[in-house]
Design a protein around this motif. Structure first.
Motif, PDB file in Angstrom:
ATOM      1  N   ARG A  79       0.834  -1.191   0.000  1.00 48.82           N
ATOM      2  CA  ARG A  79       0.000   0.000   0.000  1.00 48.82           C
ATOM      3  C   ARG A  79       0.871   1.244   0.000  1.00 48.82           C
ATOM      4  O   ARG A  79       2.015   1.213   0.456  1.00 48.82           O
ATOM      5  CB  ARG A  79      -0.948   0.004   1.199  1.00 48.82           C
ATOM      6  CG  ARG A  79      -0.272   0.130   2.562  1.00 48.82           C
ATOM      7  CD  ARG A  79      -1.287  -0.033   3.674  1.00 48.82           C
ATOM      8  NE  ARG A  79      -0.684   0.114   5.005  1.00 48.82           N
ATOM      9  CZ  ARG A  79      -1.339  -0.102   6.128  1.00 48.82           C
ATOM     10  NH1 ARG A  79      -2.619  -0.474   6.111  1.00 48.82           N
ATOM     11  NH2 ARG A  79      -0.711   0.057   7.283  1.00 48.82           N
ATOM     12  N   GLN A  80       0.295   2.303  -0.514  1.00 50.62           N
ATOM     13  CA  GLN A  80       1.016   3.564  -0.577  1.00 50.62           C
ATOM     14  C   GLN A  80       0.061   4.697  -0.236  1.00 50.62           C
ATOM     15  O   GLN A  80      -0.913   4.931  -0.954  1.00 50.62           O
ATOM     16  CB  GLN A  80       1.637   3.784  -1.962  1.00 50.62           C
ATOM     17  CG  GLN A  80       2.566   4.964  -2.029  1.00 50.62           C
ATOM     18  CD  GLN A  80       3.412   4.951  -3.279  1.00 50.62           C
ATOM     19  OE1 GLN A  80       3.137   4.248  -4.246  1.00 50.62           O
ATOM     20  NE2 GLN A  80       4.484   5.735  -3.273  1.00 50.62           N
ATOM     21  N   ALA A  81       0.355   5.362   0.856  1.00 53.86           N
ATOM     22  CA  ALA A  81      -0.423   6.517   1.280  1.00 53.86           C
ATOM     23  C   ALA A  81       0.173   7.768   0.642  1.00 53.86           C
ATOM     24  O   ALA A  81       1.358   7.788   0.273  1.00 53.86           O
ATOM     25  CB  ALA A  81      -0.408   6.630   2.798  1.00 53.86           C
ATOM     26  N   PRO A  82      -0.617   8.817   0.522  1.00 52.42           N
ATOM     27  CA  PRO A  82      -0.107  10.064  -0.090  1.00 52.42           C
ATOM     28  C   PRO A  82       1.143  10.566   0.630  1.00 52.42           C
ATOM     29  O   PRO A  82       1.170  10.666   1.850  1.00 52.42           O
ATOM     30  CB  PRO A  82      -1.273  11.029   0.089  1.00 52.42           C
ATOM     31  CG  PRO A  82      -2.479  10.163   0.153  1.00 52.42           C
ATOM     32  CD  PRO A  82      -2.042   8.920   0.858  1.00 52.42           C
ATOM     33  N   GLY A  83       2.173  10.832  -0.145  1.00 52.02           N
ATOM     34  CA  GLY A  83       3.403  11.368   0.408  1.00 52.02           C
ATOM     35  C   GLY A  83       4.288  10.360   1.093  1.00 52.02           C
ATOM     36  O   GLY A  83       5.311  10.728   1.670  1.00 52.02           O
ATOM     37  N   LYS A  84       3.908   9.099   1.036  1.00 51.06           N
ATOM     38  CA  LYS A  84       4.705   8.062   1.693  1.00 51.06           C
ATOM     39  C   LYS A  84       5.190   7.031   0.690  1.00 51.06           C
ATOM     40  O   LYS A  84       4.669   6.924  -0.415  1.00 51.06           O
ATOM     41  CB  LYS A  84       3.885   7.385   2.793  1.00 51.06           C
ATOM     42  CG  LYS A  84       3.520   8.302   3.941  1.00 51.06           C
ATOM     43  CD  LYS A  84       2.863   7.530   5.060  1.00 51.06           C
ATOM     44  CE  LYS A  84       2.569   8.433   6.255  1.00 51.06           C
ATOM     45  NZ  LYS A  84       1.954   7.678   7.381  1.00 51.06           N
ATOM     46  N   GLU A  85       6.171   6.258   1.109  1.00 53.56           N
ATOM     47  CA  GLU A  85       6.683   5.197   0.254  1.00 53.56           C
ATOM     48  C   GLU A  85       5.739   4.000   0.271  1.00 53.56           C
ATOM     49  O   GLU A  85       4.972   3.810   1.212  1.00 53.56           O
ATOM     50  CB  GLU A  85       8.078   4.774   0.719  1.00 53.56           C
ATOM     51  CG  GLU A  85       9.139   5.843   0.560  1.00 53.56           C
ATOM     52  CD  GLU A  85      10.530   5.337   0.887  1.00 53.56           C
ATOM     53  OE1 GLU A  85      11.497   6.071   0.647  1.00 53.56           O
ATOM     54  OE2 GLU A  85      10.634   4.203   1.390  1.00 53.56           O
ATOM     55  N   ARG A  86       5.831   3.210  -0.754  1.00 48.02           N
ATOM     56  CA  ARG A  86       5.048   1.985  -0.822  1.00 48.02           C
ATOM     57  C   ARG A  86       5.545   1.030   0.254  1.00 48.02           C
ATOM     58  O   ARG A  86       6.754   0.827   0.398  1.00 48.02           O
ATOM     59  CB  ARG A  86       5.171   1.354  -2.202  1.00 48.02           C
ATOM     60  CG  ARG A  86       4.184   0.240  -2.471  1.00 48.02           C
ATOM     61  CD  ARG A  86       4.156  -0.126  -3.946  1.00 48.02           C
ATOM     62  NE  ARG A  86       3.721   1.006  -4.777  1.00 48.02           N
ATOM     63  CZ  ARG A  86       3.462   0.885  -6.070  1.00 48.02           C
ATOM     64  NH1 ARG A  86       3.593  -0.279  -6.686  1.00 48.02           N
ATOM     65  NH2 ARG A  86       3.089   1.942  -6.764  1.00 48.02           N
ATOM     66  N   GLU A  87       4.616   0.432   0.985  1.00 43.56           N
ATOM     67  CA  GLU A  87       5.005  -0.450   2.072  1.00 43.56           C
ATOM     68  C   GLU A  87       4.317  -1.802   1.966  1.00 43.56           C
ATOM     69  O   GLU A  87       3.203  -1.927   1.453  1.00 43.56           O
ATOM     70  CB  GLU A  87       4.665   0.188   3.438  1.00 43.56           C
ATOM     71  CG  GLU A  87       3.191   0.384   3.699  1.00 43.56           C
ATOM     72  CD  GLU A  87       2.909   0.878   5.107  1.00 43.56           C
ATOM     73  OE1 GLU A  87       3.854   1.159   5.862  1.00 43.56           O
ATOM     74  OE2 GLU A  87       1.713   0.976   5.463  1.00 43.56           O
TER      75      GLU A  87
END
Length: 124
Positions: free
Chosen positions: A36-44
């Protein structure tokens, strides 16, 4: 090809079920994962399962709330998400892993195929 579906808008504490269907070259994959990838964050990494034995991995943040499962007959992987929190809001991607060597090494760069992503929004 990987086709993901099932995202949507849900209130905190609610549930959603994501699905990802494999076809074509992706039918020979060793394992499937969800990221998953939240806005402004890296894919985790979220979770992964192998097609043969059903071994699974989960990120600590989702353990006890999310469950990954597979339907070998339909070449489909499901992600049941319960007790959703606002911090689960992200675009969720299913991914395919060709080599068993990387199963458990849960970095996006190790995965070979990616679905188009499906949005999950959890309101507080």
């Amino acid at each position: 090809q990987l086709q993901a579906c099932g995202g949507g808008l849900v209130q905190a504490g609610g549930s959603l079920r994501l699905s990802c269907a494999a076809s074509g070259r992706t039918l020979s994959l060793y394992a499937m994962g969800w990221f998953r990838q939240a806005p402004g964050k890296e894919r985790e990494f979220v979770t992964a399962i192998n097609w043969s034995g059903g071994s699974t991995y989960y990120a600590d943040s989702v353990k006890g709330r999310f469950t990954i499962s597979r339907d070998n007959a339909k070449n489909t992987v499901h992600l049941q998400m319960n007790s959703l929190k606002p911090e689960d809001t992200a675009v969720y991607y299913c991914a395919g892993l060709k080599s068993a060597l990387y199963f458990g090494n849960n970095y996006p760069s190790n995965y070979d195929y990616w679905g188009q992503g499906t949005h999950v929004t959890v309101s507080s």
